[in-house]
Design a protein around this motif. Structure first.
Motif, PDB file in Angstrom:
ATOM      1  N   UNK A 122     205.062  -6.045 130.816  1.00 35.62           N
ATOM      2  CA  UNK A 122     205.721  -5.624 132.060  1.00 35.62           C
ATOM      3  C   UNK A 122     206.319  -4.227 131.936  1.00 35.62           C
ATOM      4  N   UNK A 123     206.173  -3.619 130.769  1.00 34.87           N
ATOM      5  CA  UNK A 123     206.711  -2.278 130.555  1.00 34.87           C
ATOM      6  C   UNK A 123     207.943  -2.304 129.680  1.00 34.87           C
ATOM      7  N   UNK A 124     208.565  -1.140 129.514  1.00 38.82           N
ATOM      8  CA  UNK A 124     209.743  -0.996 128.662  1.00 38.82           C
ATOM      9  C   UNK A 124     210.989  -0.819 129.512  1.00 38.82           C
ATOM     10  N   UNK A 125     212.080  -1.436 129.045  1.00 38.76           N
ATOM     11  CA  UNK A 125     213.346  -1.409 129.762  1.00 38.76           C
ATOM     12  C   UNK A 125     214.457  -1.142 128.746  1.00 38.76           C
ATOM     13  N   UNK A 126     214.991   0.084 128.784  1.00 38.52           N
ATOM     14  CA  UNK A 126     215.975   0.488 127.777  1.00 38.52           C
ATOM     15  C   UNK A 126     217.321  -0.178 127.989  1.00 38.52           C
ATOM     16  N   UNK A 127     217.666  -0.449 129.236  1.00 36.37           N
ATOM     17  CA  UNK A 127     218.986  -0.987 129.535  1.00 36.37           C
ATOM     18  C   UNK A 127     219.013  -2.505 129.367  1.00 36.37           C
ATOM     19  N   UNK A 128     219.998  -2.971 128.653  1.00 38.94           N
ATOM     20  CA  UNK A 128     220.129  -4.403 128.366  1.00 38.94           C
ATOM     21  C   UNK A 128     220.263  -5.234 129.640  1.00 38.94           C
ATOM     22  N   UNK A 129     221.067  -4.782 130.591  1.00 34.83           N
ATOM     23  CA  UNK A 129     221.270  -5.535 131.828  1.00 34.83           C
ATOM     24  C   UNK A 129     220.004  -5.561 132.681  1.00 34.83           C
ATOM     25  N   UNK A 130     219.249  -4.460 132.625  1.00 31.77           N
ATOM     26  CA  UNK A 130     217.987  -4.425 133.360  1.00 31.77           C
ATOM     27  C   UNK A 130     217.008  -5.444 132.777  1.00 31.77           C
ATOM     28  N   UNK A 131     216.986  -5.558 131.433  1.00 33.04           N
ATOM     29  CA  UNK A 131     216.103  -6.543 130.808  1.00 33.04           C
ATOM     30  C   UNK A 131     216.503  -7.955 131.232  1.00 33.04           C
ATOM     31  N   UNK A 132     217.805  -8.204 131.294  1.00 34.13           N
ATOM     32  CA  UNK A 132     218.268  -9.527 131.710  1.00 34.13           C
ATOM     33  C   UNK A 132     217.825  -9.838 133.132  1.00 34.13           C
ATOM     34  N   UNK A 133     217.864  -8.839 134.014  1.00 35.05           N
ATOM     35  CA  UNK A 133     217.418  -9.044 135.400  1.00 35.05           C
ATOM     36  C   UNK A 133     215.933  -9.358 135.445  1.00 35.05           C
ATOM     37  N   UNK A 134     215.146  -8.664 134.632  1.00 35.22           N
ATOM     38  CA  UNK A 134     213.704  -8.928 134.590  1.00 35.22           C
ATOM     39  C   UNK A 134     213.442 -10.355 134.139  1.00 35.22           C
ATOM     40  N   UNK A 135     214.089 -10.761 133.064  1.00 34.39           N
ATOM     41  CA  UNK A 135     213.911 -12.129 132.552  1.00 34.39           C
ATOM     42  C   UNK A 135     214.192 -13.165 133.641  1.00 34.39           C
ATOM     43  N   UNK A 136     215.319 -12.999 134.298  1.00 35.66           N
ATOM     44  CA  UNK A 136     215.713 -14.012 135.272  1.00 35.66           C
ATOM     45  C   UNK A 136     214.811 -14.013 136.493  1.00 35.66           C
ATOM     46  N   UNK A 137     214.436 -12.833 136.957  1.00 35.42           N
ATOM     47  CA  UNK A 137     213.588 -12.743 138.143  1.00 35.42           C
ATOM     48  C   UNK A 137     212.215 -13.358 137.881  1.00 35.42           C
ATOM     49  N   UNK A 138     211.658 -13.078 136.718  1.00 34.96           N
ATOM     50  CA  UNK A 138     210.335 -13.627 136.387  1.00 34.96           C
ATOM     51  C   UNK A 138     210.401 -15.143 136.299  1.00 34.96           C
ATOM     52  N   UNK A 139     211.423 -15.641 135.647  1.00 34.76           N
ATOM     53  CA  UNK A 139     211.530 -17.088 135.481  1.00 34.76           C
ATOM     54  C   UNK A 139     211.807 -17.799 136.814  1.00 34.76           C
ATOM     55  N   UNK A 140     212.542 -17.141 137.703  1.00 37.64           N
ATOM     56  CA  UNK A 140     212.819 -17.748 138.995  1.00 37.64           C
ATOM     57  C   UNK A 140     211.552 -17.837 139.843  1.00 37.64           C
ATOM     58  N   UNK A 141     210.746 -16.773 139.799  1.00 38.41           N
ATOM     59  CA  UNK A 141     209.521 -16.742 140.605  1.00 38.41           C
ATOM     60  C   UNK A 141     208.411 -17.572 139.980  1.00 38.41           C
ATOM     61  N   UNK A 142     208.311 -17.512 138.651  1.00 42.78           N
ATOM     62  CA  UNK A 142     207.230 -18.212 137.949  1.00 42.78           C
ATOM     63  C   UNK A 142     207.838 -19.034 136.800  1.00 42.78           C
ATOM     64  N   UNK A 143     208.322 -20.236 137.077  1.00 44.56           N
ATOM     65  CA  UNK A 143     208.991 -21.024 136.030  1.00 44.56           C
ATOM     66  C   UNK A 143     208.090 -21.369 134.855  1.00 44.56           C
ATOM     67  N   UNK A 144     206.775 -21.303 135.053  1.00 43.57           N
ATOM     68  CA  UNK A 144     205.844 -21.669 133.986  1.00 43.57           C
ATOM     69  C   UNK A 144     205.578 -20.515 133.029  1.00 43.57           C
ATOM     70  N   UNK A 145     206.219 -19.358 133.235  1.00 44.63           N
ATOM     71  CA  UNK A 145     206.055 -18.224 132.331  1.00 44.63           C
ATOM     72  C   UNK A 145     207.260 -18.112 131.416  1.00 44.63           C
ATOM     73  N   UNK A 146     207.028 -17.588 130.224  1.00 43.94           N
ATOM     74  CA  UNK A 146     208.141 -17.267 129.342  1.00 43.94           C
ATOM     75  C   UNK A 146     208.122 -15.765 129.079  1.00 43.94           C
ATOM     76  N   UNK A 147     209.299 -15.187 128.942  1.00 45.08           N
ATOM     77  CA  UNK A 147     209.425 -13.748 128.709  1.00 45.08           C
ATOM     78  C   UNK A 147     209.852 -13.515 127.272  1.00 45.08           C
TER      79      UNK A 147
END
Length: 706
Positions: free
Chosen positions: A165-190
């Motif tokens: 999904x690309x690179x994300x330097x900011x810790x909080x931004x990475x957390x948002x990506x993790x949560x958004x992906x899991x909310x939309x696609x629960x069958x995926x792991x990040x």
């Protein structure tokens, strides 16, 4: 010295050379193992170091016939007042060996990234739905690429497919990506490989979706990700009990630290409810609470007819602490009265004293209770003092039984004197005793240990639960488990006095009886209990090696033997088995010059740090391990956190302060005194180094299994 190679009817010591169980243990193991009959007991080879005749007799007729008293590192018997006066009675070494709790990894479905707190949602506000828009977070092109990746997964289900999904330097931004992906696609792991985030199919989701409907699996994973404390999720009705059991086992195995599951009935239909455990960030502990954890109380434990670990389990339950909070210097015999030092953590001296009356109902007594600053370390003792009684002495020769009573007693007195003097002067072969293997059991502990070393957890569990002959409650519960695979029912049948069996059955009930469930069952035991079984296997190999060494290479030191250079080591505690000894390989010239004595020869107990003899014995060890399928064994079982470095054990042991006394006593039969009939009783008092066995010393004296 002469080696007498004889065969002794299996009985008291029948564990030394029994053939090992084949490596492939089938489901019908019960049918194979309960075939053991007393009449089919195999003969056990025994190599003695001296050639006196010996005599017959019986031990442990009464519990007071076998008394064991630990000798501390200062040479004091621990049941005397002097033992409590020595400073520094506890060791500063940490107690890694007795760590009872397996710290299972928290399963966070939200992410495998350490940046995402496991308790997000407990104290922090949940992100708004707008903040979960993948188009905004990832950008439109990456979001569309992710949608296409999901379609590919659903249509073709290719193995090991990943998308960056690309690179994300900011810790909080990475957390948002993790949560958004899991909310939309629960069958995926990040997965984060900083700063890059990748996605792949979650294997847990795949497994659950095979057990429940796909929309239920997605909803369940969203429920897990939300982590709303005290919330619950209910699956659709399921009236198939076996299927519900499979779902329960999966949820407990993969999410047991996060959720609790139960089945409930509503209007005649049964469903599974899952509740998120009431857990958040660890509460900050007060100074007083931290101080309680640093309380150490030393005491002397007296127990009767109990295993050391059995006594610890009972005391831990009564005191509300873990078995791993108890530390001790060594394990003591079960069928005996024993005295040993212990230290318990997080229990005050006053609280321990208050429990003494309750303990005494179980054959446990604690005394010499006092505060200390540190735990006790395994092996921190000089040895053990034994007070033994051997009753109904008789000569080996059948002809002697027809002599008059006086003649027989005179002959026995001469036999006893010769035997005791021989063992005083020459010692005895330092075999591990039957306690090391679980004497009298249908399946010895070394066979369980072999299965664990092969990492065959299912076979190890089934061997562990092999019942004894008869229908006592413990055997009945074990037999029920092997026949039905029903851990819950077997737990209800298992006596409360069997803590190991109950711990394992609880875990099997929670996690299932498959390979993962059996892993968890073993991990439910304290480390000191788990390591006992592989140690038993290695001890058995050592016993066989000792007999082979003496019968094939004689009683002189040979080239390639390992000897222990005990430079400056004269104390009793220095003679115990050790992996820290200075080991030397005997040369040709040293053999010819007779530099070393047989008492200096050591044999290795298998492990991953020992060296083996550089002669025929080295070959024997390798072939012996190959025969058991351990040619590539690293003597490490990572899944159970077990490591066996091995050690070196002296081939011969020497008794200290050996004294004896012969007394005439009325003969007893069936618990009744026989009028007009007298027999001789032998009382022995002896000090042995730690890890030496009184039963083995007696065996050398008597030339039979007592």
């Amino acid at each position: 010295m002469t080696c007498v190679f004889s065969y002794i009817e299996a009985g008291f010591d029948n564990v030394l050379f029994l053939p090992l169980l084949p490596s492939g243990v089938s489901k019908n193991i019960l049918d194979i193992l309960i075939m053991k009959q007393v009449s089919e007991a195999v003969n056990v080879p025994a190599c003695f170091i001296s050639n006196h005749e010996g005599f017959l007799g019986s031990i442990k007729n009464f519990i007071e016939d076998f008394v064991v008293t630990e000798i501390d590192i200062y040479g004091q018997h621990v049941n005397t007042a002097a033992a409590t006066q020595t400073p520094g009675c506890a060791s500063s070494v940490g107690n890694d060996r007795t760590n009872a709790e397996y710290k299972e990894d928290s399963h966070s479905s939200a992410s495998q990234d350490a940046d995402v707190p496991l308790d997000w949602g407990v104290h922090d506000p949940l992100p708004s739905l707008g903040s979960l828009d993948l188009g905004v977070i990832l950008g439109q092109s990456v979001s569309e690429e992710l949608e296409q990746f999901v379609l590919t997964l659903r249509d073709k289900n290719p193995p090991e497919l990943e998308l960056s999904l690309g690179s994300f330097a900011d810790k909080h931004q990475r957390a948002s990506v993790h949560r958004a992906v899991r909310h939309r696609f629960p069958f995926l792991m990040t997965v984060t490989i900083q700063p890059e985030i990748r996605v792949r199919e979650d294997p847990d989701y795949r497994e659950l979706s095979q057990l429940v409907k796909e929309d239920e699996a997605e909803d369940f994973f969203r429920f897990i990700d939300a982590k709303v404390r005290g919330s619950s999720y209910t699956f659709g009705p399921d009236d198939n009990k076996e299927h519900r059991t499979a779902v329960h086992h999966f949820l407990n195995r993969r999410f047991g630290k996060l959720v609790e599951t139960k089945s409930f009935n509503d209007q005649g239909r049964t469903s599974i409810s899952v509740r998120l455990r009431e857990r958040g960030r660890p509460k900050k502990r007060t100074a007083e609470e931290r101080k309680d954890d640093e309380v150490y109380t030393a005491f002397t434990l007296c127990k009767e007819n109990l295993e050391t670990l059995e006594a610890i389990s009972y005391m831990a339950a009564a005191l509300g602490v873990l078995p791993s909070d108890f530390t001790y210097a060594g394990i003591k015999d079960k069928r005996a009265i024993t005295y040993q030092s212990m230290v318990v953590k997080k229990v005050s001296p006053q609280r321990l004293k208050e429990k003494n009356a309750e303990f005494q109902n179980r054959g446990i007594r604690v005394f010499q209770v006092r505060s200390v600053s540190e735990p006790l370390r395994l092996g921190r003792l000089q040895g053990n003092h034994f007070d033994l009684v051997v009753r109904d002495l008789r000569p080996h020769g059948a002809g002697d039984t027809h002599s008059s009573g006086g003649d027989v007693h005179t002959r026995l007195a001469a036999l006893v004197k010769e035997a005791v003097e021989n063992v005083k002067a020459r010692g005895f072969v330092n075999y591990y005793g039957p306690q090391r293997f679980g004497s009298g059991q249908s399946v010895q502990s070394d066979r369980v240990g072999l299965a664990l070393l092969k990492e065959d957890m299912v076979s190890a569990v089934r061997l562990f639960f092999t019942p004894e002959e008869g229908d006592d409650p413990q055997s009945h519960a074990k037999r029920h488990f092997l026949q039905t695979d029903n851990a819950k029912e077997s737990l209800a049948l298992m006596p409360l006095s069997k803590p190991r069996e109950r711990l394992m059955l609880r875990a099997l009930n929670r996690y299932g009886t498959g390979p993962d469930g059996c892993d968890q069952a073993w991990l439910s035991l304290p480390h000191s209990m788990r390591i006992f079984y592989p140690h038993a296997y290695c001890s058995r190999v050592w016993n066989e090696a000792a007999a082979h060494r003496l019968t094939t290479m004689g009683h002189i030191v040979r080239r390639g033997d390992l000897v222990w250079l005990r430079q400056g080591q004269n104390k009793m505690e220095d003679a115990r088995e050790t992996s820290m000894a200075q080991i030397h390989v005997v040369t040709d010239k040293e053999e010819q010059d007779g530099i070393y004595k047989l008492e200096q020869v050591v044999l290795p107990m298998p492990g991953n740090t020992v060296k083996y003899p550089e002669n025929a014995m080295g070959t024997w060890y390798r072939e012996r391990l190959v025969r058991d399928g351990l040619e590539d064994c690293r003597f490490r079982v990572s899944s159970l956190k077990l490591n066996l470095p091995g050690c070196y054990r002296p081939l011969l042991a020497v008794p200290h302060n050996l004294r004896y006394q012969l007394q005439r006593a009325a003969s007893r039969e069936g618990g009744r005194t026989m009028a007009g009939s007298e027999s001789l009783t032998l009382t022995l008092n002896v000090d042995l180094d730690s890890s030496c066995y009184a039963t083995i010393c007696l065996r050398e004296i008597m030339k039979c299994d007592p």
